[in-house]
Design a protein around this motif. Structure first.
Motif, PDB file in Angstrom:
ATOM      1  N   UNK A 103      -1.912  21.362  -7.911  1.00  0.00           N
ATOM      2  CA  UNK A 103      -0.820  22.072  -7.567  1.00  0.00           C
ATOM      3  C   UNK A 103      -0.726  23.632  -7.759  1.00  0.00           C
ATOM      4  N   UNK A 104      -1.591  24.071  -9.002  1.00  0.00           N
ATOM      5  CA  UNK A 104      -1.436  25.373  -9.243  1.00  0.00           C
ATOM      6  C   UNK A 104      -2.740  25.970  -8.497  1.00  0.00           C
ATOM      7  N   UNK A 105      -3.458  25.203  -7.368  1.00  0.00           N
ATOM      8  CA  UNK A 105      -4.550  25.931  -6.930  1.00  0.00           C
ATOM      9  C   UNK A 105      -5.608  25.956  -7.761  1.00  0.00           C
ATOM     10  N   UNK A 106      -5.724  25.387  -8.973  1.00  0.00           N
ATOM     11  CA  UNK A 106      -7.100  25.243  -9.957  1.00  0.00           C
ATOM     12  C   UNK A 106      -7.747  24.265  -9.458  1.00  0.00           C
ATOM     13  N   UNK A 107      -9.436  24.602  -9.422  1.00  0.00           N
ATOM     14  CA  UNK A 107     -10.266  23.720  -8.964  1.00  0.00           C
ATOM     15  C   UNK A 107     -10.578  22.849 -10.029  1.00  0.00           C
ATOM     16  N   UNK A 108     -10.241  21.343  -9.776  1.00  0.00           N
ATOM     17  CA  UNK A 108     -10.528  20.290 -10.575  1.00  0.00           C
ATOM     18  C   UNK A 108     -11.879  19.486 -10.304  1.00  0.00           C
ATOM     19  N   UNK A 109     -12.312  19.718  -9.185  1.00  0.00           N
ATOM     20  CA  UNK A 109     -13.531  18.797  -8.739  1.00  0.00           C
ATOM     21  C   UNK A 109     -14.302  19.550  -7.810  1.00  0.00           C
ATOM     22  N   UNK A 110     -15.530  19.432  -8.057  1.00  0.00           N
ATOM     23  CA  UNK A 110     -16.572  20.423  -7.028  1.00  0.00           C
ATOM     24  C   UNK A 110     -17.551  19.350  -6.643  1.00  0.00           C
ATOM     25  N   UNK A 111     -17.913  19.062  -5.151  1.00  0.00           N
ATOM     26  CA  UNK A 111     -18.727  18.321  -5.051  1.00  0.00           C
ATOM     27  C   UNK A 111     -19.689  18.634  -3.704  1.00  0.00           C
ATOM     28  N   UNK A 112     -20.979  18.544  -4.007  1.00  0.00           N
ATOM     29  CA  UNK A 112     -22.056  18.987  -3.060  1.00  0.00           C
ATOM     30  C   UNK A 112     -22.542  17.850  -1.877  1.00  0.00           C
ATOM     31  N   UNK A 113     -22.711  18.441  -0.596  1.00  0.00           N
ATOM     32  CA  UNK A 113     -23.110  17.242   0.118  1.00  0.00           C
ATOM     33  C   UNK A 113     -24.575  17.584   0.617  1.00  0.00           C
ATOM     34  N   UNK A 114     -25.411  18.415   0.065  1.00  0.00           N
ATOM     35  CA  UNK A 114     -26.978  18.699   0.099  1.00  0.00           C
ATOM     36  C   UNK A 114     -27.508  19.219  -1.118  1.00  0.00           C
ATOM     37  N   UNK A 133      -9.275  31.108  -5.723  1.00  0.00           N
ATOM     38  CA  UNK A 133      -9.622  32.224  -5.132  1.00  0.00           C
ATOM     39  C   UNK A 133     -11.003  32.838  -5.955  1.00  0.00           C
ATOM     40  N   UNK A 134     -10.694  32.800  -7.582  1.00  0.00           N
ATOM     41  CA  UNK A 134     -11.929  33.135  -8.234  1.00  0.00           C
ATOM     42  C   UNK A 134     -13.394  32.518  -7.865  1.00  0.00           C
ATOM     43  N   UNK A 135     -13.082  31.127  -7.685  1.00  0.00           N
ATOM     44  CA  UNK A 135     -14.359  30.155  -7.300  1.00  0.00           C
ATOM     45  C   UNK A 135     -14.990  30.445  -6.228  1.00  0.00           C
ATOM     46  N   UNK A 136     -13.895  30.538  -5.125  1.00  0.00           N
ATOM     47  CA  UNK A 136     -14.432  30.973  -3.800  1.00  0.00           C
ATOM     48  C   UNK A 136     -15.203  32.366  -3.680  1.00  0.00           C
ATOM     49  N   UNK A 137     -14.463  33.112  -4.502  1.00  0.00           N
ATOM     50  CA  UNK A 137     -15.194  34.635  -4.408  1.00  0.00           C
ATOM     51  C   UNK A 137     -16.598  34.484  -5.292  1.00  0.00           C
ATOM     52  N   UNK A 138     -16.711  33.753  -6.177  1.00  0.00           N
ATOM     53  CA  UNK A 138     -18.058  33.821  -6.932  1.00  0.00           C
ATOM     54  C   UNK A 138     -19.084  32.913  -5.989  1.00  0.00           C
ATOM     55  N   UNK A 175      -2.962  30.654   3.152  1.00  0.00           N
ATOM     56  CA  UNK A 175      -3.269  32.084   2.601  1.00  0.00           C
ATOM     57  C   UNK A 175      -4.704  32.378   2.042  1.00  0.00           C
ATOM     58  N   UNK A 176      -4.929  31.331   1.079  1.00  0.00           N
ATOM     59  CA  UNK A 176      -6.434  31.753   0.617  1.00  0.00           C
ATOM     60  C   UNK A 176      -7.426  31.637   1.669  1.00  0.00           C
TER      61      UNK A 176
END
Length: 355
Positions: A103-114, A133-138, A175-176
């Motif tokens: 709910x704070x828009x913090x990334x808590x999981x990341x998954x790759x499909x390839x 915002x910071x993760x997508x920017x990176x 917005x993001x």
């Protein structure tokens, strides 16, 4: 009869904690009880004795309080964990990556499909609980450095809100996504934004692909079907028109039977119905193929860890399916083209026929 939580199980009685905060001895009505279980019971003694029979020491009170707190936390933990993910945001360009946020828009999981996605996730610095915002920017910076952001390429941004009634989260995610889109467009990269559902995400996972790729594939298949159906309807209309012209010409002649034009019209309509039936069968065949792919769910879920050989196999399978679709499309288009040429030729013959 009262209701409470089992705190202790003894040989001939159970110790219960009631909603009023009383600790009461209860009669054992069955052989097995579990600590923390909520159940009904009969008091072991009279009301006066119940209030005096169970006096815990300070240590006993503290132990019971700790146990009750632990049981409460354990009972709520699965529900809390499940509701923590508020939305998913996916990025597909060649690396295919999906992020889950709270709910704070913090990334808590990341998954790759390839494999490319796996490599990039490994390069992201300490992404857990970092703002999206910071993760997508990176990630976008890594896309640029790895050569994926060349002009003319397409990137798919997918957003999924787990609870569609949560308008606050949806507004923040939108917005993001808008800010991310504006940032990417500076590289002259085509951006496709897709907003889909949790159900489509589950279907995509069953086929071993991201939600964005799945929705885009469905849209393309539906577009091809619509085009083919429109082309076929145009041919049928032209066929009926030609048949009516033939009927009109033959009605002015004395030799052909009066119902010949009508018979040809019925034949054309029958051909149209047959073509529509073939189209429906093809569509069912495609659906059956997709359903068959569901049986490969376990293989797809483990594909990320099987290395390059498995990746090549999956890519070849996708190319085969794509080629099959293209072949069917080409075949339909050729049929439409041949039908038109035949109609045009027939019309020329009619114009050259003496009246």
């Amino acid at each position: 009869m009262k209701k409470g939580i089992v705190l202790e199980v003894h040989h001939d009685y159970i110790t219960m904690l009631t909603p009023e905060g009383e600790f009461i001895k209860g009669k054992k009505l069955r052989d097995t009880y579990h600590i923390g279980e909520e159940t009904t019971f009969f008091p072991y003694t009279s009301l006066e004795r119940k209030k005096k029979s169970f006096n815990l020491s300070f240590r006993g009170w503290k132990l019971v309080s700790v146990l009750a707190s632990i049981l409460l936390v354990l009972s709520l933990l699965p529900r809390f964990t499940q509701s923590e993910v508020q939305a998913y945001v996916g990025l597909d360009i060649n690396p295919s990556i999906e992020m889950a946020v709270n709910k704070k828009l913090q990334v808590i999981e990341m998954q790759a499909y390839n494999e490319d996605g796996q490599v990039l996730i490994a390069l992201v610095d300490d992404w857990n609980k970092k703002h999206i915002h910071d993760v997508t920017k990176e990630l976008i910076q890594l896309f640029r450095e790895q050569g994926y952001m060349e002009a003319g390429k397409e990137i798919i941004i997918t957003s999924i809100v787990t609870n569609i009634e949560n308008l606050a989260i949806k507004a923040q995610i939108d917005k993001e996504v808008n800010e991310l889109t504006n940032d990417i467009k500076q590289n002259e990269v085509k951006v496709t934004v897709i907003e889909t559902s949790v159900e489509n995400r589950e279907k995509a996972k069953e086929q071993g692909m991201s939600a964005g790729k799945f929705v885009q594939q469905e849209q393309r298949e539906n577009a091809v079907e619509v085009i083919l159906e429109e082309e076929m309807d145009e041919v049928v209309e032209e066929d009926v028109k030609v048949t009516e012209e033939e009927q009109s010409t033959e009605d002015n002649s004395s030799s052909p039977p009066a119902n010949k034009g009508q018979s040809k019209k019925e034949e054309k309509l029958a051909e149209r119905d047959e073509r529509k039936q073939q189209q429906a069968e093809k569509k069912n065949e495609m659906k059956n193929t997709n359903n068959g792919n569901k049986g490969n769910k376990n293989r797809n879920e483990n594909a990320q860890s099987k290395g390059k050989e498995k990746k090549l196999e999956n890519e070849q399978r996708k190319r085969d399916r794509q080629q099959e679709k293209e072949d069917r499309k080409q075949k339909k288009m050729e049929e439409v083209k041949q039908k038109r040429e035949s109609n045009n030729s027939h019309r020329k013959d009619e114009k050259g026929r003496p009246q």
